[in-house]
Design an enzyme around this catalytic site. Structure first.
Site, PDB file in Angstrom:
ATOM      1  N   GLU A 124       0.686  -1.278   0.095  1.00  0.00           N
ATOM      2  CA  GLU A 124      -0.039   0.014   0.073  1.00  0.00           C
ATOM      3  C   GLU A 124       1.097   1.338   0.032  1.00  0.00           C
ATOM      4  O   GLU A 124       2.143   1.131   0.452  1.00  0.00           O
ATOM      5  CB  GLU A 124      -0.897   0.200   1.430  1.00  0.00           C
ATOM      6  CG  GLU A 124      -1.801  -0.878   1.511  1.00  0.00           C
ATOM      7  CD  GLU A 124      -2.233  -0.825   3.030  1.00  0.00           C
ATOM      8  OE1 GLU A 124      -1.641  -0.253   3.921  1.00  0.00           O
ATOM      9  OE2 GLU A 124      -3.415  -1.482   3.257  1.00  0.00           O
ATOM     10  N   LYS A 126       2.560   4.625   1.219  1.00  0.00           N
ATOM     11  CA  LYS A 126       2.563   5.218   2.543  1.00  0.00           C
ATOM     12  C   LYS A 126       2.316   6.503   2.440  1.00  0.00           C
ATOM     13  O   LYS A 126       3.284   7.428   1.928  1.00  0.00           O
ATOM     14  CB  LYS A 126       4.281   4.737   3.065  1.00  0.00           C
ATOM     15  CG  LYS A 126       4.581   5.377   4.346  1.00  0.00           C
ATOM     16  CD  LYS A 126       5.715   4.930   4.884  1.00  0.00           C
ATOM     17  CE  LYS A 126       5.816   5.240   6.479  1.00  0.00           C
ATOM     18  NZ  LYS A 126       6.244   6.622   6.796  1.00  0.00           N
ATOM     19  N   ASP A 128       2.092  10.380   3.356  1.00  0.00           N
ATOM     20  CA  ASP A 128       2.752  11.447   4.616  1.00  0.00           C
ATOM     21  C   ASP A 128       1.875  12.340   4.941  1.00  0.00           C
ATOM     22  O   ASP A 128       1.583  13.263   4.427  1.00  0.00           O
ATOM     23  CB  ASP A 128       3.901  11.976   3.408  1.00  0.00           C
ATOM     24  CG  ASP A 128       4.986  12.222   4.230  1.00  0.00           C
ATOM     25  OD1 ASP A 128       4.829  12.231   5.456  1.00  0.00           O
ATOM     26  OD2 ASP A 128       5.661  13.088   3.648  1.00  0.00           O
ATOM     27  N   TYR A 235      -5.733   2.131   7.390  1.00  0.00           N
ATOM     28  CA  TYR A 235      -4.913   1.218   6.809  1.00  0.00           C
ATOM     29  C   TYR A 235      -4.530  -0.142   8.064  1.00  0.00           C
ATOM     30  O   TYR A 235      -4.010  -1.047   7.683  1.00  0.00           O
ATOM     31  CB  TYR A 235      -3.309   1.723   6.420  1.00  0.00           C
ATOM     32  CG  TYR A 235      -2.998   2.618   7.476  1.00  0.00           C
ATOM     33  CD1 TYR A 235      -2.419   2.090   8.697  1.00  0.00           C
ATOM     34  CD2 TYR A 235      -2.540   3.900   7.055  1.00  0.00           C
ATOM     35  CE1 TYR A 235      -2.027   3.146   9.628  1.00  0.00           C
ATOM     36  CE2 TYR A 235      -2.100   4.898   8.146  1.00  0.00           C
ATOM     37  CZ  TYR A 235      -1.766   4.481   9.281  1.00  0.00           C
ATOM     38  OH  TYR A 235      -1.145   5.438  10.188  1.00  0.00           O
ATOM     39  N   LYS A 322      11.081   2.711   1.931  1.00  0.00           N
ATOM     40  CA  LYS A 322      11.136   4.026   1.608  1.00  0.00           C
ATOM     41  C   LYS A 322      11.526   4.591   0.296  1.00  0.00           C
ATOM     42  O   LYS A 322      12.278   3.939  -0.264  1.00  0.00           O
ATOM     43  CB  LYS A 322      11.997   4.887   2.886  1.00  0.00           C
ATOM     44  CG  LYS A 322      11.519   4.589   4.087  1.00  0.00           C
ATOM     45  CD  LYS A 322      10.262   5.214   4.481  1.00  0.00           C
ATOM     46  CE  LYS A 322      10.233   6.663   4.807  1.00  0.00           C
ATOM     47  NZ  LYS A 322      10.581   6.957   6.283  1.00  0.00           N
ATOM     48  N   CYS A 416      37.229  20.283  24.161  1.00  0.00           N
ATOM     49  CA  CYS A 416      35.461  20.583  23.824  1.00  0.00           C
ATOM     50  C   CYS A 416      35.195  21.726  23.770  1.00  0.00           C
ATOM     51  O   CYS A 416      35.616  22.591  24.502  1.00  0.00           O
ATOM     52  CB  CYS A 416      34.685  19.869  25.223  1.00  0.00           C
ATOM     53  SG  CYS A 416      32.902  20.415  25.474  1.00  0.00           S
ATOM     54  N   CYS A 419      33.451  23.394  27.203  1.00  0.00           N
ATOM     55  CA  CYS A 419      34.051  23.258  28.329  1.00  0.00           C
ATOM     56  C   CYS A 419      35.760  23.246  28.429  1.00  0.00           C
ATOM     57  O   CYS A 419      36.254  23.426  29.611  1.00  0.00           O
ATOM     58  CB  CYS A 419      33.343  22.277  29.332  1.00  0.00           C
ATOM     59  SG  CYS A 419      33.759  20.761  29.021  1.00  0.00           S
ATOM     60  N   CYS A 434      33.753  14.520  24.588  1.00  0.00           N
ATOM     61  CA  CYS A 434      34.394  15.518  25.729  1.00  0.00           C
ATOM     62  C   CYS A 434      34.458  14.502  27.093  1.00  0.00           C
ATOM     63  O   CYS A 434      33.550  13.760  27.381  1.00  0.00           O
ATOM     64  CB  CYS A 434      33.400  16.521  25.990  1.00  0.00           C
ATOM     65  SG  CYS A 434      33.522  17.400  27.431  1.00  0.00           S
ATOM     66  N   CYS A 440      30.946  19.621  32.160  1.00  0.00           N
ATOM     67  CA  CYS A 440      30.756  20.161  31.120  1.00  0.00           C
ATOM     68  C   CYS A 440      29.095  20.698  30.884  1.00  0.00           C
ATOM     69  O   CYS A 440      28.260  19.847  30.858  1.00  0.00           O
ATOM     70  CB  CYS A 440      30.934  19.166  30.023  1.00  0.00           C
ATOM     71  SG  CYS A 440      30.477  19.979  28.234  1.00  0.00           S
TER      72      CYS A 440
HETATM   73  S1  IVH Z   1       0.407   0.468   8.923  1.00  0.00           S
HETATM   74  C1  IVH Z   1       0.956  -1.862  12.824  1.00  0.00           C
HETATM   75  N1  IVH Z   1       0.097   1.493   6.532  1.00  0.00           N
HETATM   76  O1  IVH Z   1       3.553   5.131   8.779  1.00  0.00           O
HETATM   77  C2  IVH Z   1       1.185  -0.916  11.378  1.00  0.00           C
HETATM   78  N2  IVH Z   1       1.061   2.892   8.124  1.00  0.00           N
HETATM   79  O2  IVH Z   1       6.245   4.757   9.692  1.00  0.00           O
HETATM   80  C3  IVH Z   1       0.908   0.374  11.436  1.00  0.00           C
HETATM   81  N3  IVH Z   1       1.633   5.201   7.418  1.00  0.00           N
HETATM   82  O3  IVH Z   1       2.539   5.266  11.970  1.00  0.00           O
HETATM   83  C4  IVH Z   1       1.176   1.427  10.423  1.00  0.00           C
HETATM   84  N4  IVH Z   1       0.511   4.871   5.585  1.00  0.00           N
HETATM   85  O4  IVH Z   1       1.599   6.972  10.316  1.00  0.00           O
HETATM   86  C5  IVH Z   1       0.663   1.557   7.875  1.00  0.00           C
HETATM   87  N5  IVH Z   1      -0.603   2.452   4.435  1.00  0.00           N
HETATM   88  C6  IVH Z   1       0.155   2.403   5.553  1.00  0.00           C
HETATM   89  C7  IVH Z   1       0.649   3.639   6.025  1.00  0.00           C
HETATM   90  C8  IVH Z   1       1.113   3.854   7.410  1.00  0.00           C
HETATM   91  C9  IVH Z   1       1.135   5.666   6.078  1.00  0.00           C
HETATM   92  C10 IVH Z   1       2.248   5.681   8.521  1.00  0.00           C
HETATM   93  C11 IVH Z   1       1.567   5.657   9.842  1.00  0.00           C
HETATM   94  C12 IVH Z   1       2.645   5.028  10.811  1.00  0.00           C
HETATM   95  C13 IVH Z   1       3.869   5.357  10.063  1.00  0.00           C
HETATM   96  C14 IVH Z   1       5.389   4.568  10.208  1.00  0.00           C
END
Ligand code: IVH
Length: 691
Positions: A124, A126, A128, A235, A322, A416, A419, A434, A440
């Site tokens: 799926e 991700k 933002d 999700y 990512k 450092c 300090c 340090c 410090c």
């Molecule tokens: S699943 C236990 N699915 O990414 C699994 N997360 O970096 C929970 N996010 O905290 C997350 N799209 O806020 C899942 N298709 C997706 C997502 C997703 C965005 C975010 C979510 C999570 C964060 C983790």
């Protein structure tokens, strides 16, 4: 540029207004959004400019000028806290194809699946945005909460009710209790429209759609949220009163049938399916209506998800692939050294400010002196800088053909800068530290900031700036001082409420926020101590092994003797090898540290670690050793299951071991258990105990 003092009063007033706005905006991103968009130096320069303007034109000093206030109203004054029924988790990350292969291989090994067994993966986008949990009871939306620290978030119910695509009631087929986890986001078009409107009003725009979404939701005045065009994608599930599906795909279908918006997805059967989908989405990325920063992979079968469970805060059954970080070219204007909590000297490149992925970047970490040498980074160099998600921007490489010859080689200090103590490198460590320790001032301040930070004591009222100010003024010099401040304040010649920017109410809020945290679970307390290499997950393992502060402390003191049982027990804990244990032991060998802990124990209540399912699980708190071959589950699975029931799994048998689970061909550990009279269980015995 016009000099400050050439301005006549009308111009000065306009300039004052602009500066004040910039400072308020910076304060907000620093204190509330946890996402500073300008460097500390730039922030200080803005404040200095404002102060000198006010000293020339005292009429500009109004009640709401930033010179008369500290920070901004902390969010906890407005939003109620919500404890999540099930924790809200985060995801591990992968970046390369090899990592994806390793992710799948690990699942295969954990579940002991044959090489040709297909592991279906749901891929799926991700999103933002801002993660959010929606709770429906009897099909009515009763609560919406932010993720917060994963266990506790903020109540944003009223704000979320203004998001039109989120149903406020569900149709009859939905279960009585349903928690939907998902992401609130702002579509690109809405983001651009909002920023345009902000500009018309003379306000600064949001750096990117994610900040815009977060800023729009976390508004006490929810009519502001209502005026913003926000969307939501579901999700995952939190608490549910009945089983709704056998697969992740089934969950998605059910959610969609209840009108919860869902993203598109792809069901993948192989690595090549996964990579094809990745490349496709990477290409389409800029054309999507909303911003995505990668792809999330989830094991489709829910029975497998259940067996796979979690490591620390992330599921083993999911990961985020990512997208590559965005890169830009800019100049290094200077290199500064920052001293951290553990004394590490970190070089920071001060960059010619530049926008990367919608955020203005003016600093990048250079990690350590070897890294500067390896990449041959010089002051004045043109460099490639990248920023990936929330990670601190990095210098990727120097464009050496752009050199003019005026670039300066950076000489790494051996003292450092804060300090003056010697800064040395130990053994093979790349980090120079340090040696000033608690003499410090910078180390002390950084330790204090860590002590009150979100995953530690989580004291909202003590932000970084206030910690620094109180330290400079001698009010808080160590963690104990935080909890004696209220009493001492009564005898101060200038009590806090009389300081510039403070008043009776803000003083009371400060003490309330401190007092609220006087009860702290042991794992948070251990993490707050800021011992080198003891992160959140290790702190939790320590807490679950020792349960109370008394037994933790006395074991750490006894473990100084490497022949002791306590030492053996310590290094048998997962993640704790000889190196981590030596940092722990060193910490407890310092009288100063013991003194602080003892004083804290008198002022606060350190709650014994609460083992999960203590009442229902007969193995909670027990020390278990698995040995020999298991036939009905893999070793990793057995260990994860035992830990999830509150048991501690150890690698070696000692007098303290409660059970040895002996599989096929068990050898020396089984013999030792017999010698010591430890209870021995077969794999079947073990399964019947935990079932
Ligand atoms: S699943 C236990 N699915 O990414 C699994 N997360 O970096 C929970 N996010 O905290 C997350 N799209 O806020 C899942 N298709 C997706 C997502 C997703 C965005 C975010 C979510 C999570 C964060 C983790």
């Amino acid at each position: 540029m016009t000099s400050l003092f050439d301005l006549d009063f009308e111009d000065a007033k306009a300039h004052h207004k602009k500066l004040a706005e910039q400072i308020r905006h910076a304060d907000k991103s620093y204190y509330i959004e946890d996402a500073p968009h300008i460097s500390d130096a730039d922030y200080d320069a803005l404040r200095r400019e404002l102060e000198s303007l006010e000293s020339k034109y005292p009429d500009l000093i109004t009640k709401d000028s930033p010179t008369q206030k500290i920070g901004v109203t902390p969010p906890d004054k407005g939003f109620k806290k919500v404890t999540h029924a099930f924790p809200m988790l985060s995801l591990s990350n992968v970046f390369r194809k090899e990592d994806v292969i390793a992710f799948i291989d690990k699942i295969r090994r954990f579940l002991d699946l044959a090489d040709d067994e297909v592991i279906e993966i749901i891929a799926e986008p991700k999103i933002d945005g801002l993660s959010c949990s929606l709770r429906y009871e009897n099909r009515k939306l009763v609560q919406a909460a932010t993720r917060g620290d994963g266990s506790q978030g903020e109540d944003i119910t009223e704000n979320v009710k203004t998001i039109t695509s989120i149903p406020q009631t569900l149709i009859d087929s939905a279960p009585n209790i349903l928690e939907v986890r998902g992401e609130i986001y702002m579509a690109r078009a809405a983001f651009e429209k909002l920023n345009e409107a902000q500009k018309q009003l003379g306000k600064e725009g949001f750096a990117n759609p994610r900040n815009a979404a977060a800023g729009s939701v976390r508004q006490l005045d929810y009519s502001i949220t209502a005026s913003r065009d926000l969307g939501f994608f579901g999700y995952a599930l939190g608490e549910v009163s009945e089983k709704i599906a056998d697969t992740q795909q089934g969950i998605r279908d059910k959610l969609a049938s209840w009108n919860i918006p869902e993203t598109s997805y792809k069901l993948c059967y192989s690595i090549s399916d996964i990579m094809d989908n990745y490349n496709e989405l990477l290409e389409q990325r800029s054309e999507l209506d909303y911003e995505i920063d990668g792809i999330v992979y989830k094991v489709n079968r829910l029975d497998w998800q259940k067996r796979l469970g979690f490591v620390s805060r992330s599921p083993r059954w999911a990961t985020a692939h990512k997208f590559p970080a965005e890169q830009v070219i800019t100049r290094i204007n200077n290199i500064d050294i920052q001293v951290g909590r553990t004394g590490a000297l970190t070089p920071v490149a001060r960059l010619e400010p530049i926008t990367v992925g919608g955020v203005v970047v003016s600093n990048a970490t250079l990690h350590n002196e070897d890294e500067i040498k390896r990449k041959d980074i010089r002051i004045g160099d043109m460099v490639v800088v990248q920023r990936a998600g929330d990670v601190i921007p990095q210098v990727v490489k120097v464009l050496s053909d752009k050199r003019s010859g005026t670039e300066k080689v950076f000489i790494f200090p051996d003292k450092c800068p804060e300090c003056g103590a010697h800064a040395t490198r130990e053994g093979a460590e790349a980090v120079r530290r340090c040696t000033g320790g608690l003499t410090c001032p910078k180390q002390v301040v950084e330790r204090l900031k860590h002590f009150v930070s979100r995953l530690a004591f989580d004291i909202d009222g003590l932000g970084d700036k206030i910690i620094q100010q109180f330290y400079d003024e001698g009010l808080i010099k160590n963690p104990v001082d935080i909890f004696t401040l209220e009493n001492r304040n009564k005898n101060f010649s200038t009590p806090i409420r009389e300081k510039s920017g403070w008043g009776k109410i803000s003083e009371k809020n400060l003490f309330d926020s401190i007092n609220k945290r006087k009860n702290i679970p042991l794992n948070r307390f251990i993490y707050a101590l800021g011992i080198r290499k003891i992160g959140e997950a290790t702190a939790k393992r320590l807490a679950s092994s020792y349960i109370t502060i008394e037994s933790f402390k006395s074991a750490m003191i006894a473990a100084q003797d490497k022949q002791s049982d306590e030492y053996d027990d310590l290094i048998a804990i997962d993640d704790i090898g000889p190196i981590v244990s030596s940092d722990l032991i060193d910490f407890f060998a310092e009288d100063h540290n013991l003194d602080i802990i003892e004083k804290l124990q008198n002022l606060i209540n350190i709650i014994p670690y609460e083992l999960p399912d203590t009442l229902s699980s007969s193995v909670a708190g027990k020390i278990i050793v698995f040995t020999g071959g298991l036939t009905r589950m893999t070793r990793a699975e057995a260990k994860a299951k035992a830990e999830s029931l509150g048991a501690k799994v150890s690698g070696s048998v000692s007098k303290k071991t409660d059970y040895v689970v002996a599989g096929e061909d068990a050898g020396s550990k089984l013999n030792k258990a017999k010698e010591l009279g430890v209870s021995i269980l077969s794999e079947d015995d073990w399964l019947s105990i935990i079932s």
